[in-house]
Design a protein around this motif. Sequence first.
Motif, PDB file in Angstrom:
ATOM      1  N   SER A  37       0.792  -1.072  -0.068  1.00  0.00           N
ATOM      2  CA  SER A  37       0.217   0.062   0.150  1.00  0.00           C
ATOM      3  C   SER A  37       0.700   1.290  -0.008  1.00  0.00           C
ATOM      4  O   SER A  37       0.447   2.290  -0.634  1.00  0.00           O
ATOM      5  N   LEU A  38       2.172   1.243   0.745  1.00  0.00           N
ATOM      6  CA  LEU A  38       3.014   2.409   0.889  1.00  0.00           C
ATOM      7  C   LEU A  38       3.607   2.682  -0.772  1.00  0.00           C
ATOM      8  O   LEU A  38       3.802   3.782  -1.204  1.00  0.00           O
ATOM      9  N   SER A  39       3.821   1.509  -1.364  1.00  0.00           N
ATOM     10  CA  SER A  39       4.426   1.748  -2.796  1.00  0.00           C
ATOM     11  C   SER A  39       3.417   2.130  -3.748  1.00  0.00           C
ATOM     12  O   SER A  39       3.863   2.864  -4.535  1.00  0.00           O
ATOM     13  N   THR A  40       2.290   1.899  -3.579  1.00  0.00           N
ATOM     14  CA  THR A  40       1.248   2.184  -4.542  1.00  0.00           C
ATOM     15  C   THR A  40       0.716   3.702  -4.074  1.00  0.00           C
ATOM     16  O   THR A  40       0.029   4.361  -5.122  1.00  0.00           O
ATOM     17  N   GLY A  41       0.885   4.017  -2.895  1.00  0.00           N
ATOM     18  CA  GLY A  41       0.455   5.336  -2.500  1.00  0.00           C
ATOM     19  C   GLY A  41      -0.910   5.307  -1.928  1.00  0.00           C
ATOM     20  O   GLY A  41      -1.643   6.173  -1.578  1.00  0.00           O
ATOM     21  N   PHE A  47       1.468   8.082   7.135  1.00  0.00           N
ATOM     22  CA  PHE A  47       1.797   9.491   6.359  1.00  0.00           C
ATOM     23  C   PHE A  47       3.038   9.604   5.993  1.00  0.00           C
ATOM     24  O   PHE A  47       4.056   9.648   6.674  1.00  0.00           O
ATOM     25  N   VAL A  48       2.936   9.489   4.494  1.00  0.00           N
ATOM     26  CA  VAL A  48       4.199   9.734   3.902  1.00  0.00           C
ATOM     27  C   VAL A  48       4.505  11.106   3.255  1.00  0.00           C
ATOM     28  O   VAL A  48       3.444  11.329   2.660  1.00  0.00           O
ATOM     29  N   ARG A  49       5.577  11.779   3.534  1.00  0.00           N
ATOM     30  CA  ARG A  49       5.755  12.876   2.659  1.00  0.00           C
ATOM     31  C   ARG A  49       5.991  12.736   1.264  1.00  0.00           C
ATOM     32  O   ARG A  49       6.930  11.737   0.680  1.00  0.00           O
ATOM     33  N   LYS A  50       5.253  13.500   0.468  1.00  0.00           N
ATOM     34  CA  LYS A  50       5.494  13.289  -0.925  1.00  0.00           C
ATOM     35  C   LYS A  50       6.444  14.408  -1.637  1.00  0.00           C
ATOM     36  O   LYS A  50       6.280  15.609  -0.900  1.00  0.00           O
ATOM     37  N   LYS A  51       7.288  14.153  -2.277  1.00  0.00           N
ATOM     38  CA  LYS A  51       8.347  15.086  -2.941  1.00  0.00           C
ATOM     39  C   LYS A  51       7.493  16.286  -3.713  1.00  0.00           C
ATOM     40  O   LYS A  51       6.620  15.908  -4.472  1.00  0.00           O
TER      41      LYS A  51
END
Length: 54
Positions: A37-41, A47-51
């Motif tokens: 799920s993290l790899s697909t977004g 919560f992952v910071r998006k560049k």
Amino acid sequence: MAVPKKRTSISKKRIHKNFWKRKGFSAALKAFSLARSLSTGNSKFVFVRKKKKE
């Protein structure tokens, strides 16, 4: 004085072993699901910071 324990039956030993394996399998399944799920977004738990694209 130390007394030797009774021997565990084969069926009980197998039950304990399978329970231990099942716990590891479910933990691995959760970790794999979270990684996917993290790899697909699509993650809703972490919560992952998006560049920022400039």
